[in-house]
Design a protein around this motif. Structure first.
Motif, PDB file in Angstrom:
ATOM      1  N   UNK A 158       0.845  -1.206   0.000  1.00 23.38           N
ATOM      2  CA  UNK A 158       0.000   0.000   0.000  1.00 23.38           C
ATOM      3  C   UNK A 158       0.874   1.247   0.000  1.00 23.38           C
ATOM      4  N   UNK A 159       0.554   2.169  -0.872  1.00 19.81           N
ATOM      5  CA  UNK A 159       1.264   3.438  -0.895  1.00 19.81           C
ATOM      6  C   UNK A 159       0.679   4.389   0.150  1.00 19.81           C
ATOM      7  N   UNK A 160       1.558   5.134   0.807  1.00 19.22           N
ATOM      8  CA  UNK A 160       1.128   6.186   1.732  1.00 19.22           C
ATOM      9  C   UNK A 160       1.456   7.520   1.095  1.00 19.22           C
ATOM     10  N   UNK A 161       0.453   8.327   0.884  1.00 19.84           N
ATOM     11  CA  UNK A 161       0.627   9.625   0.239  1.00 19.84           C
ATOM     12  C   UNK A 161       0.462  10.717   1.296  1.00 19.84           C
ATOM     13  N   UNK A 162       1.481  11.523   1.476  1.00 24.59           N
ATOM     14  CA  UNK A 162       1.422  12.626   2.434  1.00 24.59           C
ATOM     15  C   UNK A 162       1.351  13.923   1.653  1.00 24.59           C
TER      16      UNK A 162
ATOM     17  N   UNK B 192      -2.909   9.797   3.139  1.00 22.62           N
ATOM     18  CA  UNK B 192      -3.942   8.965   2.531  1.00 22.62           C
ATOM     19  C   UNK B 192      -3.283   7.709   1.966  1.00 22.62           C
ATOM     20  N   UNK B 193      -4.116   6.694   1.711  1.00 21.95           N
ATOM     21  CA  UNK B 193      -3.595   5.571   0.945  1.00 21.95           C
ATOM     22  C   UNK B 193      -3.907   5.806  -0.526  1.00 21.95           C
ATOM     23  N   UNK B 194      -3.528   4.863  -1.370  1.00 19.24           N
ATOM     24  CA  UNK B 194      -3.701   5.094  -2.807  1.00 19.24           C
ATOM     25  C   UNK B 194      -5.153   4.984  -3.257  1.00 19.24           C
ATOM     26  N   UNK B 195      -6.052   4.668  -2.302  1.00 15.03           N
ATOM     27  CA  UNK B 195      -7.488   4.711  -2.606  1.00 15.03           C
ATOM     28  C   UNK B 195      -8.144   5.945  -1.999  1.00 15.03           C
TER      29      UNK B 195
END
Length: 276
Positions: free
Chosen positions: A1-5, A24-27
């Motif tokens: 899972x990607x974590x987007x800050x 957020x995650x990639x969803x």
């Protein structure tokens, strides 16, 4: 899972979007947020007047390993921003810190990331009849009630100017309504306001809740005269043990209390930080 800050919009406290981070995650599911709040305070933390408060919140019901990673990513982002803010006021000694109620797990996280331990500390002393010191004639004392809205507004305005965390005025007034032992005093020097304090009683002990001297009136020995008055107030009520809580980083206040025989007897909230 990607974590987007990413960065948010301004918050309700006027903190700019550059100081706020959301994960957020990639969803696009929310994972947590962090922020850094800058303030300058020469009153309560005179040795490190530039304060950068870090707050981190991870979303609920997130699996622990993911929560740990999210927290670290948010910390890294907000710490980097804090260092940028620090460079903007390079002439001031600065402390980056966090604050929370006693929580060893949270403390361990900050210590792992290079912060040092710091606490609010509980102090107490036993006052004796022999310590009596009369109030000088140039000092006048006036009791007031925060049930009066004008008094409360005036007290809050002064408090917020001096202390790092703003006063919850409504909560402060409600506490005094429920506990009739609360007393508030103005102190005047030759008719001019110089300081204020709030005290109360609990289980045959006196508590000093709030005590401060206005910035422009410091260096005149007023805080010691206020302490003498408070101690005499408790003695006249048959109370000999007095307690208080003070932020450990407030070295000037700690030194004042130690000069009156106060000793550390416990620790309260945690304030891990790093001075840079």
């Amino acid at each position: 899972m990607n974590i987007i800050v990413c960065q948010a919009q301004e918050d309700k406290y006027g903190n700019t979007k550059e100081n706020i981070f959301i994960a957020y995650d990639d969803r696009h599911n929310y994972l947590g947020n962090s922020y850094v709040y800058p303030t300058i305070n020469y009153h309560q933390t005179n040795e490190t007047p530039y304060l950068l408060f870090i707050g981190i919140q991870v979303g609920e019901q997130i699996e622990q390993s993911l929560a740990d990673e999210v927290k670290q990513r948010l910390f890294d982002a907000v710490l980097q921003r804090a260092k940028v803010l620090r460079e903007e006021r390079n002439e001031l000694k600065c402390r980056i810190y966090a604050g929370f109620q006693y929580d060893e797990k949270k403390l361990a996280f900050y210590l792992k990331n290079g912060f040092e331990e710091d606490y609010s500390i509980f102090m107490e002393t036993t006052i004796l009849e022999s310590t009596y010191a009369s109030l000088p004639k140039d000092i006048q004392v006036e009791e007031y009630s925060v049930a009066n809205k004008e008094n409360l507004a005036s007290f809050k305005a002064q408090y917020d100017e001096i202390f790092v965390s703003p006063l919850d005025g409504e909560g402060f007034a409600a506490a005094q309504k429920d506990d009739k032992s609360f007393k508030n005093f103005y102190f005047y020097l030759d008719g001019q306001l110089v300081g204020e304090c709030s005290v109360r009683e609990e289980n045959e002990c006196g508590w000093i809740e709030i005590l401060y001297v206005l910035q422009q009136k410091r260096g005149l020995g007023i805080s010691k005269k206020m302490m003498n008055y408070i101690h005499q107030y408790f003695l006249e009520k048959g109370i000999h043990k007095v307690k208080l809580e003070v932020w450990g980083i407030n070295k000037r206040a700690v030194s004042l209390y130690e000069s009156f025989g106060y000793k550390e007897v416990g620790r309260g909230d945690m304030f891990p930080g790093i001075t840079i």
